[in-house]
Design an enzyme around this catalytic site. Sequence first.
Site, mmCIF file in Angstrom:
data_model
loop_
_atom_site.group_PDB
_atom_site.id
_atom_site.type_symbol
_atom_site.label_atom_id
_atom_site.label_comp_id
_atom_site.label_asym_id
_atom_site.label_seq_id
_atom_site.Cartn_x
_atom_site.Cartn_y
_atom_site.Cartn_z
ATOM 1 N N ARG A 100 1.157 6.892 0.523
ATOM 2 C CA ARG A 100 0.549 6.364 -0.699
ATOM 3 C C ARG A 100 1.448 5.281 -1.305
ATOM 4 O O ARG A 100 2.586 5.109 -0.906
ATOM 5 C CB ARG A 100 0.335 7.503 -1.712
ATOM 6 C CG ARG A 100 -0.747 8.478 -1.288
ATOM 7 C CD ARG A 100 -0.835 9.668 -2.220
ATOM 8 N NE ARG A 100 0.322 10.540 -2.077
ATOM 9 C CZ ARG A 100 0.539 11.646 -2.794
ATOM 10 N NH1 ARG A 100 -0.334 12.011 -3.715
ATOM 11 N NH2 ARG A 100 1.607 12.388 -2.598
ATOM 12 N N HIS A 132 8.441 16.702 -10.455
ATOM 13 C CA HIS A 132 8.594 18.128 -10.099
ATOM 14 C C HIS A 132 10.064 18.545 -10.179
ATOM 15 O O HIS A 132 10.659 18.977 -9.190
ATOM 16 C CB HIS A 132 8.022 18.401 -8.697
ATOM 17 C CG HIS A 132 6.546 18.127 -8.606
ATOM 18 N ND1 HIS A 132 5.598 18.957 -9.189
ATOM 19 C CD2 HIS A 132 5.859 17.118 -8.031
ATOM 20 C CE1 HIS A 132 4.390 18.460 -8.960
ATOM 21 N NE2 HIS A 132 4.512 17.347 -8.277
ATOM 22 N N GLU A 169 3.153 14.826 -13.551
ATOM 23 C CA GLU A 169 2.600 16.186 -13.541
ATOM 24 C C GLU A 169 2.659 16.887 -14.890
ATOM 25 O O GLU A 169 2.029 17.927 -15.051
ATOM 26 C CB GLU A 169 3.278 17.048 -12.460
ATOM 27 C CG GLU A 169 4.712 17.449 -12.728
ATOM 28 C CD GLU A 169 5.735 16.397 -12.299
ATOM 29 O OE1 GLU A 169 5.332 15.292 -11.908
ATOM 30 O OE2 GLU A 169 6.948 16.683 -12.364
ATOM 31 N N ASP A 227 1.665 24.846 -2.001
ATOM 32 C CA ASP A 227 2.721 24.123 -2.722
ATOM 33 C C ASP A 227 3.319 24.972 -3.845
ATOM 34 O O ASP A 227 4.355 24.636 -4.399
ATOM 35 C CB ASP A 227 2.218 22.770 -3.249
ATOM 36 C CG ASP A 227 1.098 22.914 -4.251
ATOM 37 O OD1 ASP A 227 0.438 23.970 -4.282
ATOM 38 O OD2 ASP A 227 0.877 21.960 -5.017
HETATM 39 N N1 LIG Z 1 -1.579 21.665 -0.755
HETATM 40 C C1 LIG Z 1 -1.841 20.564 -1.442
HETATM 41 O O1 LIG Z 1 -1.723 19.445 -0.937
HETATM 42 C C2 LIG Z 1 -2.304 20.667 -2.855
HETATM 43 C C3 LIG Z 1 -2.882 19.553 -3.508
HETATM 44 C C4 LIG Z 1 -3.356 19.718 -4.817
HETATM 45 C C5 LIG Z 1 -3.225 20.951 -5.458
HETATM 46 N N2 LIG Z 1 -2.632 22.001 -4.795
HETATM 47 C C6 LIG Z 1 -2.472 23.338 -5.381
HETATM 48 O O2 LIG Z 1 -3.713 24.018 -5.405
HETATM 49 C C7 LIG Z 1 -3.608 25.073 -6.373
HETATM 50 C C8 LIG Z 1 -4.834 25.068 -7.284
HETATM 51 O O3 LIG Z 1 -4.772 23.905 -8.110
HETATM 52 P P1 LIG Z 1 -5.907 23.585 -9.194
HETATM 53 O O4 LIG Z 1 -5.657 22.203 -9.683
HETATM 54 O O5 LIG Z 1 -7.232 23.945 -8.661
HETATM 55 O O6 LIG Z 1 -5.540 24.620 -10.348
HETATM 56 P P2 LIG Z 1 -6.514 25.092 -11.534
HETATM 57 O O7 LIG Z 1 -5.610 25.567 -12.622
HETATM 58 O O8 LIG Z 1 -7.533 24.050 -11.819
HETATM 59 O O9 LIG Z 1 -7.296 26.356 -10.903
HETATM 60 C C9 LIG Z 1 -6.671 27.566 -10.579
HETATM 61 C C10 LIG Z 1 -7.704 28.675 -10.693
HETATM 62 O O10 LIG Z 1 -7.100 29.883 -10.174
HETATM 63 C C11 LIG Z 1 -7.632 30.943 -10.936
HETATM 64 N N3 LIG Z 1 -6.796 32.135 -10.733
HETATM 65 C C12 LIG Z 1 -5.561 32.394 -11.230
HETATM 66 N N4 LIG Z 1 -5.133 33.595 -10.781
HETATM 67 C C13 LIG Z 1 -6.123 34.085 -9.990
HETATM 68 C C14 LIG Z 1 -6.278 35.286 -9.244
HETATM 69 N N5 LIG Z 1 -5.324 36.223 -9.221
HETATM 70 N N6 LIG Z 1 -7.414 35.448 -8.529
HETATM 71 C C15 LIG Z 1 -8.400 34.515 -8.526
HETATM 72 N N7 LIG Z 1 -8.296 33.352 -9.241
HETATM 73 C C16 LIG Z 1 -7.172 33.158 -9.958
HETATM 74 C C17 LIG Z 1 -7.636 30.407 -12.361
HETATM 75 O O11 LIG Z 1 -8.492 31.164 -13.208
HETATM 76 C C18 LIG Z 1 -8.136 28.977 -12.128
HETATM 77 O O12 LIG Z 1 -9.533 28.889 -12.259
HETATM 78 C C19 LIG Z 1 -2.284 24.820 -7.098
HETATM 79 O O13 LIG Z 1 -1.277 25.647 -6.546
HETATM 80 C C20 LIG Z 1 -2.008 23.380 -6.808
HETATM 81 O O14 LIG Z 1 -0.635 23.078 -6.937
HETATM 82 C C21 LIG Z 1 -2.165 21.862 -3.527
#
Ligand SMILES: NC(=O)c1ccc[n+]([C@@H]2O[C@H](COP(=O)([O-])OP(=O)(O)OC[C@H]3O[C@@H](n4cnc5c(N)ncnc54)[C@H](O)[C@@H]3O)[C@@H](O)[C@H]2O)c1
Length: 372
Positions: free
Chosen positions: A15, A96, A118, A270
């Site tokens: 990027r 981060h 972030e 992550d």
């Molecule tokens: N791997 C990657 O490249 C990448 C890229 C972007 C985001 N992410 C990760 O993806 C994850 C989700 O991000 P997001 O932006 O959707 O977050 P978000 O806060 O929008 O959504 C998280 C959801 O998880 C739910 N939740 C929490 N605990 C729970 C449980 N025990 N059981 C079921 N649901 C539960 C919450 O109620 C919420 O709706 C984060 O860890 C973020 O860092 C990873």
Amino acid sequence: MQIGCPTEIKPQEFRVGITPNAAQEAVAHGHSVLIQKGAGVGAGFTDADYTAAGARIVDTAAEVFASADMIVKVKEPQAVERAMLRPEQLLFTYLHLAPDPDQTHDLLKSGATCIAYETVTDPRGGLPLLAPMSEVAGRLAPQVGAYSLQKANGGRGVLMGGVPGVGPAKVAVIGGGVVGTFAARVAAGMGADVTVLDRSLPRMRYLDDTFGTMFKTRYASAGNTAELVAEADMVIGAVLIPGAAAPKLVSRAQLSTMKPGAVIVDVAIDQGGCFETSRATTHQDPIYEVDGIVHYCVANMPGAVARTSTLALGNATLPFMLALADKGWRKACSDDPHLAQGLNVHAGQLTNAPVAEALNLTAITPEAAIAS
Ligand SMILES: NC(=O)c1ccc[n+]([C@@H]2O[C@H](COP(=O)([O-])OP(=O)(O)OC[C@H]3O[C@@H](n4cnc5c(N)ncnc54)[C@H](O)[C@@H]3O)[C@@H](O)[C@H]2O)c1
């Protein structure tokens, strides 16, 4: 203001912090933009695109860091970049810092002012500069999961949408936030039978009101999760407890209840991942198998689609970048308390309490930094 954008040097990062369109807007606001030669190539932008937008191309990162008042990037600065930061310089990028004492130490030492994407907030309690990457990762998850389901990749050999007379794949999405919602929409769009599990009733009400019968919702009790995981061809992990490691919601023992060749896509990797058997992988070697279950656990999924991700990130960062350039960081942050939340480091002091707490250091408030 002189705005500078170096080429990203973190491995596998394609990027770029400033798109040609963003450069053009900054130039129209009266600023000058310096781009390191080749910085946009990984995202499909040539040096000529930037020149046409009014930016100036320089050969080295050192030239960018030496002249720019504000550095705009994507990933946290690497050690060689941190060594080039100066007091009075402004850095606007993902940082981060909480799990990264070395970077924190170097940024404090640099004397620069550092605003982290972030931790910028919005009036609805969201994280506007993190959301675009969650949208990308969410939409990508069923795509990489579908590929992993193919026989040659170790999967069950199931087609997401089935065909007439043959049922679709069953997909369970754990966590219905940004990632989970975008994943569910794409999986449903591919024709799969999708259920989203979440622990937030307001969130599930929102999903139900908004998406109707496109996919189902279930409360994420341990029992419901176990049942849906056992039935699924694909399970997508998308939970987040802000600031905490992801909770482990599926144990290794539960893998034996799953269908052989089923696929786990753990987007929450992550934050440590929400499956006991998850470990971070890379785009070069994204998939591994445990007990006959295929795991895809790439920690920087948006990097796979660097062009889309760059454009999405650029759309989100542009108004903040322009505010910082037009007004200077002090006035921009005092006018916009959500941008002020992005302040992490100023003149040798931390300005973000959770980061300071995680690193056992002290912080001043963003307001104190603005007033200093
Ligand atoms: N791997 C990657 O490249 C990448 C890229 C972007 C985001 N992410 C990760 O993806 C994850 C989700 O991000 P997001 O932006 O959707 O977050 P978000 O806060 O929008 O959504 C998280 C959801 O998880 C739910 N939740 C929490 N605990 C729970 C449980 N025990 N059981 C079921 N649901 C539960 C919450 O109620 C919420 O709706 C984060 O860890 C973020 O860092 C990873």
